[in-house]
Motif scaffolding. Structure first.
Motif, short mmCIF file in Angstrom:
data_model
loop_
_atom_site.label_atom_id
_atom_site.label_comp_id
_atom_site.label_asym_id
_atom_site.label_seq_id
_atom_site.Cartn_x
_atom_site.Cartn_y
_atom_site.Cartn_z
N GLY A 149 -8.25 8.75 -13.61
CA GLY A 149 -7.90 8.19 -14.91
C GLY A 149 -6.72 7.25 -14.89
N ILE A 150 -6.45 6.64 -13.74
CA ILE A 150 -5.34 5.69 -13.61
C ILE A 150 -5.90 4.28 -13.73
N ALA A 151 -5.31 3.49 -14.60
CA ALA A 151 -5.78 2.13 -14.83
C ALA A 151 -5.26 1.20 -13.74
N CYS A 152 -6.11 0.29 -13.28
CA CYS A 152 -5.68 -0.68 -12.29
C CYS A 152 -6.44 -1.98 -12.53
N SER A 153 -5.74 -3.10 -12.37
CA SER A 153 -6.36 -4.40 -12.55
C SER A 153 -5.67 -5.41 -11.66
N LEU A 154 -6.41 -6.42 -11.23
CA LEU A 154 -5.87 -7.50 -10.42
C LEU A 154 -6.21 -8.82 -11.11
N GLU A 155 -5.21 -9.48 -11.66
CA GLU A 155 -5.41 -10.72 -12.38
C GLU A 155 -4.34 -11.73 -11.99
N PRO A 187 -8.16 -5.65 1.13
CA PRO A 187 -8.86 -4.62 0.34
C PRO A 187 -7.95 -3.49 -0.13
N GLN A 188 -8.14 -3.12 -1.40
CA GLN A 188 -7.44 -1.98 -1.99
C GLN A 188 -8.45 -0.95 -2.51
N GLY A 189 -9.71 -1.09 -2.10
CA GLY A 189 -10.78 -0.26 -2.63
C GLY A 189 -10.53 1.24 -2.58
N PRO A 190 -10.02 1.79 -1.47
CA PRO A 190 -9.79 3.24 -1.45
C PRO A 190 -8.89 3.72 -2.58
N TYR A 191 -7.84 2.95 -2.91
CA TYR A 191 -7.00 3.33 -4.04
C TYR A 191 -7.75 3.18 -5.36
N PHE A 192 -8.45 2.06 -5.55
CA PHE A 192 -9.14 1.83 -6.81
C PHE A 192 -10.16 2.94 -7.08
N ASP A 193 -10.88 3.35 -6.04
CA ASP A 193 -11.86 4.42 -6.21
C ASP A 193 -11.19 5.73 -6.63
N LEU A 194 -10.07 6.04 -5.97
CA LEU A 194 -9.33 7.26 -6.32
C LEU A 194 -8.80 7.19 -7.75
N PHE A 195 -8.25 6.04 -8.11
CA PHE A 195 -7.61 5.92 -9.42
C PHE A 195 -8.62 6.04 -10.55
N ARG A 196 -9.82 5.51 -10.34
CA ARG A 196 -10.85 5.68 -11.38
C ARG A 196 -11.15 7.15 -11.61
N GLU A 197 -11.21 7.92 -10.52
CA GLU A 197 -11.46 9.37 -10.64
C GLU A 197 -10.32 10.07 -11.37
N ARG A 220 0.82 -1.22 0.00
CA ARG A 220 0.00 0.00 0.00
C ARG A 220 0.85 1.26 0.00
N PHE A 221 2.01 1.24 0.63
CA PHE A 221 2.88 2.41 0.59
C PHE A 221 3.40 2.67 -0.82
N LEU A 222 3.70 1.60 -1.55
CA LEU A 222 4.45 1.77 -2.79
C LEU A 222 3.59 1.90 -4.04
N ILE A 223 2.32 1.61 -3.97
CA ILE A 223 1.48 1.79 -5.16
C ILE A 223 1.50 3.24 -5.63
N PRO A 224 1.21 4.23 -4.77
CA PRO A 224 1.29 5.62 -5.24
C PRO A 224 2.72 6.05 -5.57
N VAL A 225 3.69 5.53 -4.83
CA VAL A 225 5.08 5.89 -5.09
C VAL A 225 5.49 5.43 -6.49
N ALA A 226 5.11 4.22 -6.88
CA ALA A 226 5.43 3.72 -8.22
C ALA A 226 4.78 4.58 -9.29
N LEU A 227 3.56 5.03 -9.05
CA LEU A 227 2.89 5.91 -10.00
C LEU A 227 3.63 7.23 -10.13
N VAL A 280 -0.92 -1.25 -11.97
CA VAL A 280 -1.40 0.12 -12.00
C VAL A 280 -0.60 0.89 -13.05
N SER A 281 -1.27 1.77 -13.76
CA SER A 281 -0.60 2.50 -14.84
C SER A 281 -1.28 3.85 -15.05
N GLY A 282 -0.48 4.90 -15.07
CA GLY A 282 -1.02 6.23 -15.30
C GLY A 282 -0.18 7.29 -14.62
N LYS A 283 -0.61 8.51 -14.73
CA LYS A 283 0.13 9.63 -14.15
C LYS A 283 -0.58 10.12 -12.90
#
Length: 408
Positions: A133-139, A121-131, A96-103, A145-148
């Protein structure tokens, strides 16, 4: 590895390992800095190894023991995410610390983990990223995660995990403009955010926190290299505090009584548990203390303890409300699991004489070991190597204090 403990009271003085929570924070700040940092009192628990490993993927240069760290080379442009998958082990903090750092550094990345990590749960990040325009997927267990990451306003809940707040607090100062984090609910585990703010300030990064729900984060900041020592850990010291309350002559040395670590409240909780009569403990700000607190409560002879506001324990390395109940019940404790609480009616001793699982959860295994000191018959703990997640030398320290155990 399984350990079988022959019950005996412990005696002696022990220095707990360095704070894993503080080590995560100082290592990440050092890796984001403008030079070479030297950190002392680093212990390579599995979680800390995960953070060091991931920071190397993000271009930081760290020595094998984590004591010398050279800051990342910041990358301009966000066309191609870094190719390597960052293996976070079982460390929720690392992920959780490094997801935004990597972006912020490289426009994204790929993350994986083990145990229950990728189910958490990663929902708080996923909700923010949709707003944003950052792509995120779990497969197939890989989060991409990808975007600016752009400066601006970020709204997220404060009662899911403070780790989401910390991740943004590390990343937003690197952006070109100012940002604001607005919490939509009250902040739980605030002590961990205090540790983050303390770490940032040590590296010259400023954040204006109103003490409630708003963080104002100036952009264009530079992490300044520092040489720092990591404090002894109050979270793991809590198990030795528990042993002391259970009648062992144990002292925990090397702790900073003025630390910003929120789990230093264990000393005050112990004092409350020594008092006669029913006790109710609110652990919303210190959920990691529940296993040692439960062990103490189980042996408050004929006294009732309620440990409440603990629902978030269900999304830890194990469902800790369930596993605490299962293990202590097997040892003979009178414990009731509720939706967000434990109610424990204490006894003078516990029968023991059973085999219990460590549930791949370091704090559950250590709780069982401390409770075993007051059992009448030996206790076997399976999967006892799980303590390596935060306290690799726990069993050695247990033996140094006179604990009698055999390994298989």
């Amino acid at each position: 590895m399984n350990v079988t403990i022959t019950p005996t009271l412990l005696k002696g003085t022990i220095t707990p390992p360095p704070s894993k929570s503080q080590a995560h924070r100082l290592i990440i700040a050092a890796a984001l800095s403008d030079g070479v940092c030297r950190l002392s009192n680093v212990e390579l628990s599995q979680d800390i190894q995960a953070t060091l490993r991931c920071m190397r993927t993000l271009n930081a240069d760290a020595s094998s023991d984590g004591t010398v760290i050279r800051g990342c080379n910041l990358v301009d442009g966000f066309e191609v995410p870094p190719p390597e998958i960052m293996d976070c082990g079982e460390s929720g903090s690392t992920l959780r610390f490094l997801i935004p750092v990597a972006l912020a550094l490289q426009g994204g990345g790929k993350f994986t983990g083990h145990g229950r990590l990728m189910e958490r749960p990663q929902g708080p990040y996923f909700d923010l990223f949709r707003e944003k325009g950052i792509a995120c997927s779990l497969e197939d267990g890989v989060l991409t995660v990808s975007g600016k990451l752009t400066p601006g306003e970020y709204a997220l809940p404060g009662d899911v995990s403070s780790q989401f707040v910390t991740g943004l607090l590390y990343a937003l100062p690197l952006l070109e403009g100012d940002s604001e984090i607005q919490l939509t609910t009250g902040l739980e585990s605030r002590g961990y955010v205090d540790m983050t703010l303390d770490a940032l300030s040590r590296f010259g990064v400023s954040v204006d926190y109103d003490g409630d729900r708003r963080f104002q984060v100036p952009g264009n900041q530079v992490y300044q290299h520092r040489d720092l020592a990591i404090e002894a850990d109050w979270s793991n010291a809590a198990f030795w505090y528990a042993a002391r309350l259970l009648g062992c002559s144990v002292e925990a040395a090397g702790l900073n009584p003025a630390s910003v670590q929120g789990d230093r409240v264990i000393a005050a909780f112990c004092n409350r548990l020594r008092e006669p009569g029913p006790v109710e403990l609110d652990v919303s700000q210190c959920p990691d203390l529940v296993p040692p607190l439960a062990a103490m409560a189980a042996l408050r002879d004929r006294e009732t303890t309620r440990i409440g506001n603990a629902a978030r324990l269900r999304i830890k390395e194990s469902d800790r409300l369930s596993t605490v109940t299962e293990v202590l019940s097997a040892l003979g404790a009178d414990i009731e699991e509720q939706a967000d609480a434990l109610v424990i009616r204490g006894k003078a001793k516990l029968p023991g004489g059973v085999t219990v699982s460590g549930h791949n959860d370091h704090r559950i295994a250590m709780m069982a070991a401390i409770a075993a000191t007051r059992c009448e018959k030996p206790v076997t703990i399976t999967g006892a190597e799980c303590v390596k997640k935060s306290y690799p030398r726990f069993w050695e320290d247990y033996e140094k204090l006179g604990g009698q155990l055999t390994r298989a």
